[in-house]
Scaffold this active site. Sequence first.
Site, mmCIF file in Angstrom:
data_model
loop_
_atom_site.group_PDB
_atom_site.id
_atom_site.type_symbol
_atom_site.label_atom_id
_atom_site.label_comp_id
_atom_site.label_asym_id
_atom_site.label_seq_id
_atom_site.Cartn_x
_atom_site.Cartn_y
_atom_site.Cartn_z
ATOM 1 N N HIS A 120 -5.319 -17.757 -3.420
ATOM 2 C CA HIS A 120 -4.868 -16.835 -4.471
ATOM 3 C C HIS A 120 -4.258 -17.630 -5.618
ATOM 4 O O HIS A 120 -3.398 -17.144 -6.332
ATOM 5 C CB HIS A 120 -3.832 -15.838 -3.932
ATOM 6 C CG HIS A 120 -4.314 -15.001 -2.793
ATOM 7 N ND1 HIS A 120 -4.373 -15.475 -1.507
ATOM 8 C CD2 HIS A 120 -4.752 -13.723 -2.743
ATOM 9 C CE1 HIS A 120 -4.832 -14.527 -0.716
ATOM 10 N NE2 HIS A 120 -5.077 -13.450 -1.440
ATOM 11 N N GLU B 290 -18.081 -8.720 -3.933
ATOM 12 C CA GLU B 290 -18.012 -9.384 -5.242
ATOM 13 C C GLU B 290 -19.388 -9.587 -5.870
ATOM 14 O O GLU B 290 -19.548 -9.464 -7.081
ATOM 15 C CB GLU B 290 -17.278 -10.722 -5.134
ATOM 16 C CG GLU B 290 -15.768 -10.596 -4.993
ATOM 17 C CD GLU B 290 -15.333 -10.274 -3.584
ATOM 18 O OE1 GLU B 290 -16.179 -10.346 -2.664
ATOM 19 O OE2 GLU B 290 -14.156 -9.933 -3.380
#
Lengths: 327, 337
Positions: free
Chosen positions: A129, A60
């Site tokens: 999530h 990321e």
Amino acid sequence: MPVISYIDAVTQALQEEMQRDEKVFVLGEDVGVRGGVFRATDGLYKEFGAERVIDTPLTESAIAGVAIGASVYGMRPVAEMQFADFIMPAYNQIVSEAAKMRYRSNNTWYCPLVIRAPYGGGVHGALYHSQSVEKLFAGVPGLKIVMPSTPYDVKGLLKSAIRDEDPVLFLEHKRCYRLIKGEVPTEDYTVPIGEAEVKREGDDVTVISYGLTLHFALKAAEELEKEGISVHVLDLRTIIPLDKEAILEATVKTGKVLIVHEDNLTGGFGGEVSALISENAFFELDAPIRRLAGPDVPAMPYSPPLEKEFMLNPEKVKTAIRELAEF
Amino acid sequence: MGSEESVMETSRHEALGLSDDQVLEMYRTMLLARKIDERMWLLNRAGKIPFVISCQGQEATQVGAAFALDREKDWLCPYYRDLGMMLVFGQTAKDQMLSAFARAEEPNSAGRQMPGHYGDKRFRVISGSSPVTTQLLHAVGVALAGKMEKKDFVSLTSFGEGSSNQGDFHEGLNFAGVHNLPVIFMCENNKYAISVPIEKQLAGGSVAARGQGYGMPGISVDGNDPLEVYEAVRDAAARARKGEGPTLIEATAYRLVPHSSDDDDRTYREMGEVEEARKKDSLVQFKKYLEDVGILSTESGAELEREIGHIVDEATEYAEQAPYPDPSETYTHVYAE
């Protein structure tokens, strides 16, 4: 006008912007061959090839950092964080680098990049999530933060974000992806960053929200109309820069304000909106400002009753509006 | 063959294709960097400037590397010690002093950043920050853009050996390796990350060896030898331009002064160690090389020192007189205006 889903609006905006400008490209995990784990980049790899739809390593910080470098050079990268929960390794790049590049170089270098990230819960995503991350970035001048609620706004704001000269964090509520559908014109249009929109006119209580909870507010407003409570709903759409005038106008409209977001209550963006109203429209208020937000627990649990408890819904919003109306 | 009887033997710099003028210019730039840096310490100790972060000990690496690049088209993502590199790419002594005094005219940031935080659009140097290693990914991004746009520039990013432990180092090398990008990663190993020596920084003992894991050559060079650094960077740039991908270079030298003006290195290293390192100081060694090959004489060396002294004096005087930014500048350039 064709009716499309929230996620199709993402895909259409990306596709049309890539057709319009060769400098626009997409990078992220699984965005290429797979078309994204949510399918937001579906079809782009086939149309634009591996060079402009880049499957990156699972990194990321590099997705953000490489996008920053490319944008400084003059490209228009659209970086995808697969889930907003996974943006943390990129936090340093976004906050220390992208947000400060223009300021620290005295306006000589800047980062016209978009970082897209699906956020929010209600999808059995559990702790990692489901998170809302806007409060982690909202206090970082130099960034823009866009959080649309409808397909029309998604497409118009994503196009604006790609054409913007500064870094934009584009947060897409993942529960909205296939749940929310709406009319979207086929011709090119944009929605300006930094403008809120009244999504429903009303006289008794003002609800200020964005993202999925905006739809809860609209649903609650529709039902409360039958009880004789008229609800005014303002969709912030962009939280940075904040449309302060629209917030104050919506406050004056009813004198009673409820702010709703899924992000945690403490430190959540509602506190900022509340402070703005208190400082500028205190004497317009007929009731204390009320906030309805995700609870102050670390993140959303997995088990359905726990997830349901964390999540807001139209019922919870209705109750809060009713209490304000009766104040 | 002894060097005395082999006057016809090609010198090291000639073998690299460098002219006498070019190596003299390298030395001159190294010396200028050193003298600017030394002056900044004096100014700091005199209470005239708040902060110094030094290039001392790393001039050969910085100047040798920058000389090997194309100053008209290559990109830099340097770190906060790269004064020598900046001078090669076009910044001046005056620019450095304006930055040291935090003046409005300062080219990196108009006085917003600390000294050493380089960034200069005129020379394709991307603005850097203080959190280390972030710039590696920017260099990778520039290289990716160059590849997409079918340009033949390379990007070079530099960093300390401590930075080779950060995630961005590994993410950057891996990304560049996977996408075969024209990047040169140059580690300026000065043996200390503030107080922590390489023994406590580097498992495996080598930054260069880490290149192998990312599918690129990892090359170790003597960071005190500008010609060795020049050769390594020249070759890496040639590889990159041919589409052969990134290179990791570890140039090892020694940080001759404390980490910054706020550090006291006597608290963590023996001063004898520093004195030993000074014997290998690139400025001493390269000067001797230039004297040995007959490019520099005692007289011309002294003249050069005088000339540079004047340049540093003038730069200091100019910067000290230059105005600060207006307080209203605090609020500008947050976003495009």
